[in-house]
Design an enzyme around this catalytic site. Structure first.
Site, PDB file in Angstrom:
ATOM      1  N   ASP A 114      -9.798  -2.748   2.465  1.00 17.55           N
ATOM      2  CA  ASP A 114      -8.415  -2.149   3.063  1.00 17.55           C
ATOM      3  C   ASP A 114      -8.174  -0.859   3.578  1.00 17.55           C
ATOM      4  OD1 ASP A 114      -7.588  -4.441   1.376  1.00 17.55           O
ATOM      5  OD2 ASP A 114      -6.754  -3.439  -0.131  1.00 17.55           O
TER       6      ASP A 114
ATOM      7  N   HIS B  57       3.707 -12.421  14.716  1.00 16.69           N
ATOM      8  CA  HIS B  57       2.366 -12.107  14.217  1.00 16.69           C
ATOM      9  C   HIS B  57       2.013 -12.999  13.286  1.00 16.69           C
ATOM     10  CE1 HIS B  57      -0.667  -9.149  13.462  1.00 16.69           C
ATOM     11  NE2 HIS B  57      -0.585  -9.486  12.147  1.00 16.69           N
ATOM     12  N   GLU B  58       2.578 -13.054  12.066  1.00 12.79           N
ATOM     13  CA  GLU B  58       2.076 -13.937  10.994  1.00 12.79           C
ATOM     14  C   GLU B  58       1.919 -15.600  11.199  1.00 12.79           C
ATOM     15  OE1 GLU B  58       1.036 -11.899   8.994  1.00 12.79           O
ATOM     16  OE2 GLU B  58       2.304 -10.174   9.391  1.00 12.79           O
TER      17      GLU B  58
ATOM     18  N   TYR C 130      -6.303  -3.923  15.392  1.00 16.86           N
ATOM     19  CA  TYR C 130      -5.199  -4.756  15.773  1.00 16.86           C
ATOM     20  C   TYR C 130      -4.970  -4.466  17.310  1.00 16.86           C
ATOM     21  CZ  TYR C 130      -3.129  -5.441  10.927  1.00 16.86           C
ATOM     22  OH  TYR C 130      -3.182  -5.813   9.726  1.00 16.86           O
TER      23      TYR C 130
ATOM     24  N   HIS D 137      -1.176 -16.255  12.973  1.00 15.32           N
ATOM     25  CA  HIS D 137      -2.377 -16.198  12.128  1.00 15.32           C
ATOM     26  C   HIS D 137      -2.762 -17.641  11.597  1.00 15.32           C
ATOM     27  CE1 HIS D 137      -3.880 -12.070  11.293  1.00 15.32           C
ATOM     28  NE2 HIS D 137      -2.573 -11.714  10.777  1.00 15.32           N
TER      29      HIS D 137
ATOM     30  N   GLU E 183      -6.986  -9.847  13.416  1.00 16.37           N
ATOM     31  CA  GLU E 183      -6.012  -9.110  13.785  1.00 16.37           C
ATOM     32  C   GLU E 183      -5.945  -8.782  15.190  1.00 16.37           C
ATOM     33  OE1 GLU E 183      -3.615  -8.922  11.843  1.00 16.37           O
ATOM     34  OE2 GLU E 183      -4.488  -9.008   9.756  1.00 16.37           O
TER      35      GLU E 183
ATOM     36  N   GLU F 247       0.110 -13.487   5.963  1.00 20.20           N
ATOM     37  CA  GLU F 247       0.100 -14.821   6.642  1.00 20.20           C
ATOM     38  C   GLU F 247      -0.317 -15.867   5.763  1.00 20.20           C
ATOM     39  OE1 GLU F 247      -1.660 -11.998   7.110  1.00 20.20           O
ATOM     40  OE2 GLU F 247      -3.991 -12.700   7.616  1.00 20.20           O
TER      41      GLU F 247
HETATM   42  N1  BES Z   1      -2.775  -9.749   7.325  1.00 16.84           N
HETATM   43  C1  BES Z   1      -2.008  -8.494   7.535  1.00 16.84           C
HETATM   44  C2  BES Z   1      -1.761  -7.926   6.213  1.00 16.84           C
HETATM   45  C3  BES Z   1      -2.988  -7.309   5.550  1.00 16.84           C
HETATM   46  C4  BES Z   1      -3.888  -6.746   6.316  1.00 16.84           C
HETATM   47  C5  BES Z   1      -2.623  -7.115   4.173  1.00 16.84           C
HETATM   48  C6  BES Z   1      -5.185  -6.417   5.617  1.00 16.84           C
HETATM   49  C7  BES Z   1      -3.949  -6.404   3.463  1.00 16.84           C
HETATM   50  C8  BES Z   1      -4.918  -6.323   4.001  1.00 16.84           C
HETATM   51  C9  BES Z   1      -0.802  -9.062   8.242  1.00 16.84           C
HETATM   52  O1  BES Z   1      -0.846  -9.975   9.054  1.00 16.84           O
HETATM   53  C10 BES Z   1      -0.213  -7.972   9.039  1.00 16.84           C
HETATM   54  O2  BES Z   1      -1.139  -7.338   9.905  1.00 16.84           O
HETATM   55  N2  BES Z   1       0.709  -7.256   8.845  1.00 16.84           N
HETATM   56  C11 BES Z   1       1.555  -6.136   9.154  1.00 16.84           C
HETATM   57  C12 BES Z   1       2.430  -6.491  10.413  1.00 16.84           C
HETATM   58  C13 BES Z   1       1.910  -6.645  11.634  1.00 16.84           C
HETATM   59  C14 BES Z   1       3.193  -7.036  12.595  1.00 16.84           C
HETATM   60  C15 BES Z   1       1.257  -5.711  12.434  1.00 16.84           C
HETATM   61  C16 BES Z   1       2.009  -5.312   8.244  1.00 16.84           C
HETATM   62  O3  BES Z   1       2.189  -5.763   7.217  1.00 16.84           O
HETATM   63  O4  BES Z   1       2.401  -4.276   8.750  1.00 16.84           O
HETATM   64 ZN    ZN Z   2      -2.109  -9.605  10.801  1.00 14.59          ZN
END
Ligand code: BES
Ligand code: ZN
Length: 588
Positions: free
Chosen positions: A359, A281-282, A367, A285, A304, A257
């Site tokens: 991470d 989703h993005e 989520y 954010h 999330e 995002e």
């Molecule tokens: N912000 C996250 C991606 C993220 C989280 C990157 C933690 C590094 C560390 C992003 O908004 C996200 O949640 N992406 C998901 C997609 C979503 C629809 C569940 C993904 O990348 O799968």
């Molecule tokens: Zn996210």
């Protein structure tokens, strides 16, 4: 100290960075990114040194008030990197750090031309969340520290540069950017490559390699409507433009995002908008995460969980309740799978990440459990009251980074105290501080998915031929349901029958392909082997890679195969994907 960020060396209560000016040059041949970062400071304790986060940076020189400033680069911690301590003169309100990033910076991926769809130019992109900003910018890399930034970026090939900021023209081959709104360092983003642009609406557009622009324009045609929907629910979009950058397939996530410009995997270009929830989703954010931000990574569920809830509300408004509910059911299955496997400490929303990489906290728990908590609040207090609450939450905390306690305090006052006879059935503490799911957690039901699951049962029982399945009218979510409820391993003749009837191995839909390849590995279905190999080599999205490699390693032959495949695929993977897969297959 409450709200102290254990994942940063910074001491923002003593010296706080308020603005960062980057001047950087990228050399694709050498995979080098170097230049300077000027940091504007708020000296809360004038005698305290400035402490920054770095990881694998080479520091060339530090200046303050036109003079060299003494600095010390501390020992490298495996998770946090190295603290950079700078003695700025007491009255100094800025420092300039001259530095280079490592070729192996954890927050950057340098792509060879073959890894792009154009195949002629290399590509570079950043991915800062959670704590990778420090691998290419010396910064207070904590989500609790918000800064504005500007940047001047040059590259030796004259390729287009995009950043999570307003584009501000070109000067002496330097492309310029400015982000005047205060954001945490994990939202600074950069990409350089042969990138084209296509406008979608007055404030929306797509950046992508030229060959992908058409597909992306079709897939994201509803973007303006998605934004209008969130605005009508939760208040104005505060970031002016909203563009999507479609990255090459090695992008390790689905989406990121970055303000003003969401970074996205090309694997969501399904051709039928069926994976658009990722964009919802993005986009969400832009409120939950970018406007109101988790103060530390233990508060990640505030980003999330809220976003997953809003994502689904957007899906409901734009694509209808049935679609939204199907997505809820699939999300819930993933959560339940994790809850059945995880230790209790990893099932808690307000997670304790001591001694761990943030991470590691990116499971389905923050989520989906987070979203379920909000959904229960919605059900108990009523949608109208809950919508009003969320809108006031964004207004109240706009451009702030907040802890779980601050959010809960607001929730208690704006919902539980205000409508005091309604909240009695909800235990906030159980939701936020206890493992598992409260027994009263909402449970979604989809009649359409129920039918699919019955059809799967009939096919497995032999009452229905694969060719007689009503799959011609299934959408992506129905296909996923079908594949997910099948018993594993699937008997040889069943896998072949299904593939012969529906050509699943050849599907262009990556979500379906992912689930199918999982079945293929578990069922030792050899004809899918070549597709598995090309998938693992061309796609770097960790959500797909990790489970597939994990499944492979369950048998001795599979483990060998996994190592062979990884050896081939590794050069194309992002540094963090490399680390994750090396851990799974047990090689470097
Ligand atoms: N912000 C996250 C991606 C993220 C989280 C990157 C933690 C590094 C560390 C992003 O908004 C996200 O949640 N992406 C998901 C997609 C979503 C629809 C569940 C993904 O990348 O799968
Ligand atoms: Zn996210």
């Amino acid at each position: 100290m409450p709200g102290r960020d254990i994942h940063s060396f910074a001491e923002p209560h003593r010296v706080r960075v308020t603005h960062c000016s980057l001047v950087l040059e990228a050399f694709f041949e050498k995979r080098s990114l170097s230049g300077s970062a000027e940091l504007r400071l708020q000296r809360l304790d004038p005698d305290a040194p400035l402490v920054l986060d770095t990881r694998d940076l080479q520091i060339h020189r530090v200046e303050s008030q036109g003079r060299e400033a003494p600095y010390r680069l501390g020992e490298r911690d495996a998770i946090l990197g190295s603290p950079l301590e700078i003695d700025a003169p007491p009255a100094a309100d800025s420092v300039v750090i001259h530095y280079s990033a490592s070729e192996h910076a954890s927050g950057l991926q340098w792509l060879a031309p073959e890894q792009t769809s154009g195949k002629t130019h290399p590509f570079l992109f950043s991915q800062n969340q959670s704590i990778h900003a420090r691998s290419w910018i010396p910064i207070q890399d904590s989500p609790g520290v918000r800064i504005s930034y500007d940047a001047r970026i040059k590259n030796d090939l004259g390729l287009r540069v995009v950043m999570s900021a307003e584009s501000n023209g070109i000067e002496n081959l330097f492309q310029r950017f400015r982000m005047d709104l205060p954001i945490p360092a994990y939202l600074i983003a950069l990409a350089i490559g042969e990138i084209g642009f296509r406008a979608l609406g007055p404030r929306t557009g797509i950046y992508a390699e030229p060959a992908l622009l058409d597909a992306a324009a079709t897939e994201f045609a509803d973007l303006e409507r998605l934004i209008a929907t969130v605005e009508s629910l939760y208040g104005p979009y505060r970031w002016n433009r909203y563009d999507v950058l479609v990255l090459p397939p090695s992008f390790p996530f689905g989406g990121m995002e970055n303000p003003v410009i969401t970074f996205a995997t090309p694997t969501i270009l399904a051709g039928d908008k069926s994976l658009i929830s990722l964009i919802s989703h993005e986009l969400a954010h832009s409120w939950s995460g970018n406007l109101v931000t988790n103060a530390t990574w233990s508060d990640f569920w505030l980003n999330e969980g809220f976003t997953t809830y809003i994502e689904n509300r957007i899906q409901e408004e734009v694509y209808g309740r049935e679609q939204a509910v199907m997505e809820q059911v699939l999300d819930r299955r993933e959560l339940d799978k994790e809850l059945a496997e995880f230790e209790p400490r990893d099932q808690i929303l307000n997670i304790d990440l001591s001694g761990r990489d943030p991470d590691d906290g990116t499971t389905r728990v923050p989520y989906v459990k987070g979203a379920l908590f909000l959904r229960q609040l919605e059900e108990v207090f009523g949608r109208a009251a809950f919508d009003q609450f969320l809108k006031s939450y964004f207004e109240h905390f706009a451009f702030q980074s907040i802890t779980t306690e601050e959010a809960l305090d607001f929730i208690r006052r704006a919902l539980f105290d205000r409508y005091s006879n309604q909240g009695k059935s909800i235990s906030v503490d159980e939701w936020v501080f206890a493992p598992g799911l409260p027994a009263s957690a909402p449970k979604a039901f989809s009649a359409r998915l129920q039918h699919v699951s019955e059809a799967a049962g009939a096919w497995i029982a032999g009452d229905l031929a694969a060719s007689a399945l009503p799959a011609r009218c299934w959408n992506t979510q129905e296909w996923l349901e079908f594949l997910q409820v099948l018993p594993r391993p699937l008997p040889d003749e069943k896998v072949s029958e299904l593939d012969a009837a529906w050509h699943v191995t050849a599907t262009g839909n990556y979500e379906i392909l992912d689930d199918w390849l999982q079945i293929a590995i578990e069922s030792e279905y050899k004809p899918a082997g070549p597709r598995l190999e090309s998938f693992l080599i061309s796609v770097g999205r960790m959500k797909y890679l990790k489970p597939l490699y994990k499944e492979l390693t369950k048998t001795p032959e599979g483990r060998l195969r996994a190592r062979e495949l990884y050896a081939k695929a590794r050069p194309g993977y992002h540094p963090i994907a490399q680390a994750a897969i090396a851990k799974i297959v047990g090689s470097v």
